[in-house]
Write a protein that holds these residues in place. Structure first.
Motif, PDB file in Angstrom:
ATOM      1  N   LEU A 703      44.488  45.320 -51.074  1.00  0.00           N
ATOM      2  CA  LEU A 703      43.538  44.555 -51.922  1.00  0.00           C
ATOM      3  C   LEU A 703      43.834  43.165 -52.426  1.00  0.00           C
ATOM      4  O   LEU A 703      43.276  42.415 -52.770  1.00  0.00           O
ATOM      5  N   ASP A 704      45.290  43.104 -52.749  1.00  0.00           N
ATOM      6  CA  ASP A 704      45.805  41.683 -53.031  1.00  0.00           C
ATOM      7  C   ASP A 704      45.518  40.819 -51.873  1.00  0.00           C
ATOM      8  O   ASP A 704      45.243  39.525 -52.344  1.00  0.00           O
ATOM      9  N   VAL A 705      45.613  41.252 -50.718  1.00  0.00           N
ATOM     10  CA  VAL A 705      45.591  40.247 -49.650  1.00  0.00           C
ATOM     11  C   VAL A 705      43.931  39.853 -49.589  1.00  0.00           C
ATOM     12  O   VAL A 705      43.548  38.670 -49.366  1.00  0.00           O
ATOM     13  N   ILE A 706      43.178  41.036 -49.583  1.00  0.00           N
ATOM     14  CA  ILE A 706      41.822  40.691 -49.291  1.00  0.00           C
ATOM     15  C   ILE A 706      41.400  39.789 -50.423  1.00  0.00           C
ATOM     16  O   ILE A 706      40.434  38.967 -50.116  1.00  0.00           O
ATOM     17  N   ARG A 707      41.550  39.788 -51.777  1.00  0.00           N
ATOM     18  CA  ARG A 707      41.195  39.143 -53.041  1.00  0.00           C
ATOM     19  C   ARG A 707      41.403  37.733 -52.830  1.00  0.00           C
ATOM     20  O   ARG A 707      40.996  36.798 -53.319  1.00  0.00           O
ATOM     21  N   ASN A 708      42.455  37.504 -51.742  1.00  0.00           N
ATOM     22  CA  ASN A 708      42.676  36.102 -51.836  1.00  0.00           C
ATOM     23  C   ASN A 708      42.586  35.384 -50.318  1.00  0.00           C
ATOM     24  O   ASN A 708      42.923  34.241 -49.818  1.00  0.00           O
ATOM     25  N   ALA A 709      41.756  36.125 -49.560  1.00  0.00           N
ATOM     26  CA  ALA A 709      41.251  35.630 -48.445  1.00  0.00           C
ATOM     27  C   ALA A 709      39.960  34.494 -48.866  1.00  0.00           C
ATOM     28  O   ALA A 709      39.409  34.463 -49.734  1.00  0.00           O
ATOM     29  N   ASP A 710      39.782  33.745 -47.562  1.00  0.00           N
ATOM     30  CA  ASP A 710      38.459  32.910 -47.947  1.00  0.00           C
ATOM     31  C   ASP A 710      37.159  33.500 -47.722  1.00  0.00           C
ATOM     32  O   ASP A 710      36.098  33.047 -47.852  1.00  0.00           O
ATOM     33  N   TRP A 711      37.245  34.378 -46.667  1.00  0.00           N
ATOM     34  CA  TRP A 711      36.194  35.144 -46.196  1.00  0.00           C
ATOM     35  C   TRP A 711      36.542  36.417 -45.677  1.00  0.00           C
ATOM     36  O   TRP A 711      37.808  36.693 -45.476  1.00  0.00           O
ATOM     37  N   VAL A 712      35.436  37.319 -45.887  1.00  0.00           N
ATOM     38  CA  VAL A 712      35.746  38.982 -45.507  1.00  0.00           C
ATOM     39  C   VAL A 712      34.752  39.233 -44.521  1.00  0.00           C
ATOM     40  O   VAL A 712      33.356  39.061 -44.882  1.00  0.00           O
ATOM     41  N   ILE A 713      35.368  40.159 -43.498  1.00  0.00           N
ATOM     42  CA  ILE A 713      34.284  40.705 -42.562  1.00  0.00           C
ATOM     43  C   ILE A 713      34.517  42.149 -42.993  1.00  0.00           C
ATOM     44  O   ILE A 713      35.489  42.725 -42.678  1.00  0.00           O
ATOM     45  N   ASP A 714      33.578  42.957 -43.319  1.00  0.00           N
ATOM     46  CA  ASP A 714      33.931  44.318 -43.769  1.00  0.00           C
ATOM     47  C   ASP A 714      33.183  45.059 -42.805  1.00  0.00           C
ATOM     48  O   ASP A 714      31.948  45.221 -42.598  1.00  0.00           O
ATOM     49  N   MET A 715      34.006  46.084 -41.992  1.00  0.00           N
ATOM     50  CA  MET A 715      33.510  47.021 -41.032  1.00  0.00           C
ATOM     51  C   MET A 715      33.148  48.311 -41.629  1.00  0.00           C
ATOM     52  O   MET A 715      33.541  48.833 -42.524  1.00  0.00           O
ATOM     53  N   GLY A 716      32.047  49.177 -41.142  1.00  0.00           N
ATOM     54  CA  GLY A 716      31.933  50.491 -41.495  1.00  0.00           C
ATOM     55  C   GLY A 716      30.669  50.958 -41.321  1.00  0.00           C
ATOM     56  O   GLY A 716      30.118  50.663 -40.122  1.00  0.00           O
ATOM     57  N   PRO A 717      29.947  51.634 -41.963  1.00  0.00           N
ATOM     58  CA  PRO A 717      30.371  52.274 -43.515  1.00  0.00           C
ATOM     59  C   PRO A 717      31.529  53.170 -43.607  1.00  0.00           C
ATOM     60  O   PRO A 717      32.238  52.999 -44.275  1.00  0.00           O
ATOM     61  N   GLU A 718      31.393  53.869 -42.407  1.00  0.00           N
ATOM     62  CA  GLU A 718      32.625  54.835 -42.432  1.00  0.00           C
ATOM     63  C   GLU A 718      33.415  54.559 -41.234  1.00  0.00           C
ATOM     64  O   GLU A 718      33.566  53.524 -40.511  1.00  0.00           O
ATOM     65  N   GLY A 719      33.943  55.740 -40.666  1.00  0.00           N
ATOM     66  CA  GLY A 719      34.734  55.618 -39.340  1.00  0.00           C
ATOM     67  C   GLY A 719      34.067  56.157 -38.196  1.00  0.00           C
ATOM     68  O   GLY A 719      33.145  57.043 -38.428  1.00  0.00           O
ATOM     69  N   GLY A 720      34.700  56.171 -37.094  1.00  0.00           N
ATOM     70  CA  GLY A 720      34.045  56.749 -35.836  1.00  0.00           C
ATOM     71  C   GLY A 720      32.510  56.344 -35.580  1.00  0.00           C
ATOM     72  O   GLY A 720      32.302  55.329 -35.694  1.00  0.00           O
ATOM     73  N   LYS A 721      31.973  57.380 -35.312  1.00  0.00           N
ATOM     74  CA  LYS A 721      30.619  57.226 -34.934  1.00  0.00           C
ATOM     75  C   LYS A 721      29.674  56.594 -36.157  1.00  0.00           C
ATOM     76  O   LYS A 721      28.575  56.019 -36.008  1.00  0.00           O
ATOM     77  N   LYS A 722      30.097  56.981 -37.391  1.00  0.00           N
ATOM     78  CA  LYS A 722      29.235  56.455 -38.607  1.00  0.00           C
ATOM     79  C   LYS A 722      29.914  54.975 -39.066  1.00  0.00           C
ATOM     80  O   LYS A 722      29.626  54.418 -39.915  1.00  0.00           O
ATOM     81  N   GLY A 723      30.725  54.578 -37.906  1.00  0.00           N
ATOM     82  CA  GLY A 723      31.133  52.890 -38.275  1.00  0.00           C
ATOM     83  C   GLY A 723      30.779  52.204 -37.272  1.00  0.00           C
ATOM     84  O   GLY A 723      29.909  52.452 -36.490  1.00  0.00           O
ATOM     85  N   GLY A 724      31.416  51.248 -36.959  1.00  0.00           N
ATOM     86  CA  GLY A 724      31.251  50.281 -35.696  1.00  0.00           C
ATOM     87  C   GLY A 724      30.168  49.341 -36.084  1.00  0.00           C
ATOM     88  O   GLY A 724      29.640  48.580 -35.144  1.00  0.00           O
ATOM     89  N   GLU A 725      29.869  48.996 -37.180  1.00  0.00           N
ATOM     90  CA  GLU A 725      28.837  47.994 -37.721  1.00  0.00           C
ATOM     91  C   GLU A 725      29.658  46.988 -38.712  1.00  0.00           C
ATOM     92  O   GLU A 725      30.342  47.327 -39.470  1.00  0.00           O
ATOM     93  N   VAL A 726      28.990  45.671 -38.585  1.00  0.00           N
ATOM     94  CA  VAL A 726      29.408  44.772 -39.810  1.00  0.00           C
ATOM     95  C   VAL A 726      28.419  45.049 -40.946  1.00  0.00           C
ATOM     96  O   VAL A 726      27.316  44.886 -41.070  1.00  0.00           O
ATOM     97  N   ILE A 727      28.952  45.380 -42.171  1.00  0.00           N
ATOM     98  CA  ILE A 727      28.195  45.693 -43.207  1.00  0.00           C
ATOM     99  C   ILE A 727      28.357  44.641 -44.190  1.00  0.00           C
ATOM    100  O   ILE A 727      27.463  44.708 -45.156  1.00  0.00           O
ATOM    101  N   PHE A 728      29.401  43.737 -44.323  1.00  0.00           N
ATOM    102  CA  PHE A 728      29.371  42.746 -45.044  1.00  0.00           C
ATOM    103  C   PHE A 728      29.819  41.300 -44.575  1.00  0.00           C
ATOM    104  O   PHE A 728      31.120  41.673 -43.776  1.00  0.00           O
ATOM    105  N   THR A 729      29.580  40.039 -44.718  1.00  0.00           N
ATOM    106  CA  THR A 729      30.172  38.961 -44.477  1.00  0.00           C
ATOM    107  C   THR A 729      30.167  38.129 -45.704  1.00  0.00           C
ATOM    108  O   THR A 729      28.946  38.137 -45.987  1.00  0.00           O
ATOM    109  N   GLY A 730      31.125  37.401 -45.903  1.00  0.00           N
ATOM    110  CA  GLY A 730      31.039  36.524 -47.333  1.00  0.00           C
ATOM    111  C   GLY A 730      32.383  36.522 -47.756  1.00  0.00           C
ATOM    112  O   GLY A 730      33.332  36.882 -47.491  1.00  0.00           O
ATOM    113  N   THR A 731      32.379  35.795 -49.199  1.00  0.00           N
ATOM    114  CA  THR A 731      33.613  35.469 -49.943  1.00  0.00           C
ATOM    115  C   THR A 731      34.053  36.773 -50.687  1.00  0.00           C
ATOM    116  O   THR A 731      33.021  37.744 -50.902  1.00  0.00           O
TER     117      THR A 731
END
Length: 759
Positions: A703-731
């Motif tokens: 979380l220390d690295v994530i909060r110091n990035a310029d941009w975040v691409i969050d995958m999910g919402p879960e793992g496996g078949k319940k994942g594989g989607e971009v659920i958030f992009t932004g700061t």
């Protein structure tokens, strides 16, 4: 019950300075400290090695000769040991015959279930095994895919054998393999392959293995003729390619073609095995389901004959769910698992064990886990402890440190500045201690106040790989991007699987081993050894090759390894320091040449920290500074790379690439193996790369690295078949307020705890 202790007196492995410890048995003891401080030297190379050595001594000489060899640790005494099970981060590896189902033995129970209640009855459990001749698909021999030699890439028909028509390197002009064809007398060696008759072509490709009289310079030579395709299949396709070197495997990939088996459609099983069903499912269909889905199907089986088998299956599958691997399937090949996944699979194998009073040793078990899943890991560690076992954990994650019954903090720094126990006691006491770990235990980096603007876009379009669901996403150029999400959400598939193929110019820095050779070290890997040899050569007016223990300068007795192996037949081989060079690896005359009063051996014994001050050449100093900057200043220049951890391997790769001119850097969980005090240092390096005009993309859970990035691409919402989607992009600031992101939720909770985020 009176508390018992593992007692260590005078431990001196690696950098340990006569360490004495009393470690409580049947408790969780967490070992903390910076990388290179000596944690692993205590836990793995002293306690683990001695426990395994003593266990091996209980076996006969015949058995011992076939077991891994463990030397006696350098310590005055180690007492009150139990049998130790080491659960490390080494990838499970294996070939396509090894799967999650086979490695956990769950598939064996599933096969037994089908042999008892599957309809129609086709035989016993072995007929459902793709590793048994009675169960494997006859077309692909249980591999699930056909692997064929690509003749168009293997042969150049416009050339003759003498001209090098066979393009595979092992059959190059002058090689023994090519000579068996040239001297067989079966071909016109100057005839273009394109002009061969059908008979000649068939003989070249599929001629039967037989001895033929071969002549070379009118002298007979022993040789056996075998068709090119048959020889290639025998040498490379029909064997376990995992035993081949990385370079050979990479070469092979250029000459072979893979395709799903047309008969079994990739299931690996015979048609008879696939015809047998339970509640409408055959065994291949069940192993292809995600584990959390498979549990539900197994629970619906109500045949009284199956009760013991279904309960055993549900218990073992639930262990996989509990440890955060519910997104895997039983047919997933073990070679595709990450180090963290491999470690958790190993844990599962021991959870159902009835053995007690064991020592379980874990190497950073939180690796690869999203903050959401760390509590699951903690529950499993406590479960193992409560069965009466002693749990020893090397760890940096504050959440795991928090469940310890006892803490051993090692330091104060790394390498020669470490090797001491700087704190022993409770977690609460550690938080008050004036050690690096104590100071940083509750200290978190603040949320980045300002975010860089993109200078362009790196586009991924319609990505479909593993669980990715037609993903299209833009990665901003010229900024620091963190790719986040729970384990199995698709982060690695998106970046390592798709992005790096679309942008081959990217510099990839992952955690795979950099070398398994004792001849490779930080100096050779980062390129500073060439500069050092040239400086010695110029100073002394001799050849640079004299200052290489892989070349002219090598000790003739040990060939530059520094030690001698003595084979004692049925006893363990003995490794002794070379008496000729005393372990220095060089000829005696080479050591007489000096640079600023130091011999080549003395230079290689320097740490990176010492070497930065010793050398004056700017280019060399810059490369050494890079080793220092990635937190490896405690490594000596001559330390074998085979002794480095996964995190150290990744950072030595980073150091070797820092002086390169690249435009895109991809890092896979760079905080692995990194102490909390070094995270800020790592961020400085990545920010420096971005400020230099590069794009930095990091797959990360920290979380220390994530909060110091310029941009975040969050995958999910879960793992496996319940994942594989971009659920958030932004700061990161925007991520805090996204209700659908697990990463955002945990980041917000942490900031709220620290008082940085107001509700």
């Amino acid at each position: 019950m009176k508390q018992e202790f593992i007692e260590i007196k005078g431990a001196r492995e690696n950098n340990l300075k006569n360490v004495s410890l009393r470690i409580p048995k049947r408790k969780i003891t967490v070992f903390t400290g910076v990388s290179g401080s000596g944690k692993s030297s205590i836990v793995f190379e002293t306690i683990g090695a001695e426990a395994q050595r003593l266990l091996n001594e209980t076996f006969s000489t015949f058995i011992r000769n076939r077991l891994p060899k463990y030397g006696q640790p350098d310590a005055d005494s180690i007492e009150n040991l139990s049998t130790a099970i080491v659960i490390d981060q080494k990838r499970l590896g294996g070939n396509s015959r090894s799967t999650v189902g086979t490695i956990t033995d769950i598939y064996a129970v599933l096969r037994l279930l089908f042999s008892r209640i599957g309809k129609p009855f086709i035989g016993y459990s072995n007929v459902f095994s793709f590793n048994d001749p009675s169960g494997m698909c006859p077309e692909c021999n249980g591999l699930g895919e056909t692997v064929k030699l690509n003749l168009d890439k293997f042969l150049d028909k416009s050339k003759s054998l003498n001209e090098g028509a066979i393009l595979f390197p092992a059959f190059s002009v002058g090689s023994w393999y090519l000579n068996t064809y040239l001297y067989s007398g079966l071909f016109d060696n100057d005839k273009k392959l394109g002009d061969y008759t059908e008979t000649e072509w068939e003989t070249l490709l599929h001629g039967k293995s037989k001895k033929v009289p071969m002549m070379h310079d009118n002298l007979p030579i022993n040789g056996k003729f075998e068709g090119l395709v048959d020889k290639f299949n025998r040498m490379y396709i029909q064997r376990d390619t995992s035993v081949l070197s990385e370079s050979v495997r990479a070469t092979l990939e250029r000459f072979i073609a893979f395709a799903p088996c047309p008969l079994c459609k990739g299931t690996r099983l015979s048609q008879a095995a696939l015809s047998c069903r339970i509640n409408g499912y055959n065994i291949a269909e069940l192993t292809h389901l995600q584990i959390d889905e498979l549990i539900r199907i197994i629970a619906e089986i109500d045949d009284p004959i199956a009760v013991s088998m279904t309960s055993a299956l549900i218990m073992r599958l639930q262990h996989l769910v509990d440890i955060g691997l519910e997104y895997l399937s039983l047919d997933r090949e073990t070679s595709s698992l990450s180090g963290g996944e491999s470690q958790r699979i190993k844990m599962v194998r021991h959870l159902g064990s009835s053995l007690t009073d064991m020592i379980y040793i874990f190497d950073e078990p939180s690796i690869g886990l999203h903050p959401r899943d760390v509590h699951r890991l903690n529950e499993l560690l406590m479960q193992l402890r409560d069965k009466g076992n002693t749990i020893l954990v090397v760890e940096h994650d504050p959440e795991v440190i928090g469940i310890a019954d006892h803490i051993v903090d090692v330091g104060p720094q790394a390498g020669v500045h470490g090797g001491e126990v700087v704190y022993e006691g409770t977690v609460a006491g550690l938080a008050q201690a004036k050690t690096l770990t104590g100071r940083f235990l509750s200290q978190k980096l603040p949320l980045k106040p300002e975010f860089r603007k993109a200078t362009g876009q790196l586009i991924i379009s319609n990505a479909v790989l593993h669980n990715l669901k037609n993903v299209t996403v833009s990665i901003p150029r010229g900024v620091f991007t963190a790719v986040t999400g729970v384990a199995g959400s698709g982060k690695s598939s998106l970046i390592n699987g798709i992005f790096v193929k679309q942008y081959p110019e990217a510099i990839i820095i992952d955690q795979s081993a950099v070398s398994t050779s004792i001849r490779s070290n930080p100096a050779t890997y980062t390129g500073v050894m060439d500069d050092i040899r040239k400086l010695f050569a110029k100073e002394n007016g001799v050849s640079p090759s004299l200052f290489s223990f892989n070349s002219k300068g090598a000790c003739p007795n040990c060939q530059g390894t520094g030690f001698i192996f003595t084979d004692l037949a049925f006893l363990e081989p003995v490794k002794t320091i070379c008496e000729t060079c005393n372990g220095k690896r060089f000829k005696e005359e080479v050591l007489e040449y000096k640079l600023k009063g130091k011999s080549i051996t003395e230079v290689l014994e320097m740490t990176a920290e010492e070497a930065v001050d010793f050398f004056e050449k700017k280019d060399l100093k810059r490369k050494l500074q890079a080793i220092h900057d990635v937190g490896l200043d405690y490594l000596t220049l001559g330390q074998p790379l085979s002794t480095l951890s996964g995190g150290e391997c990744q950072r030595i790769k980073l150091a070797s690439n820092l002086h390169k001119e690249g435009s895109i850097y991809v890092l896979d969980e760079p905080t692995t193996g990194l102490h909390m005090s070094d995270t800020g240092h790592l961020l400085e390096i990545m920010n420096r790369l971005v400020d230099g005009g590069n794009s930095v993309i990091v797959i990360e859970h920290n979380l220390d690295v994530i909060r110091n990035a310029d941009w975040v691409i969050d995958m999910g919402p879960e793992g496996g078949k319940k994942g594989g989607e971009v659920i958030f992009t932004g700061t990161p600031a925007d991520l805090l307020h996204d209700p659908g992101s697990l990463t955002g939720r945990y980041l917000a909770a942490q900031l709220k705890t620290e008082g940085e985020l107001r509700s």
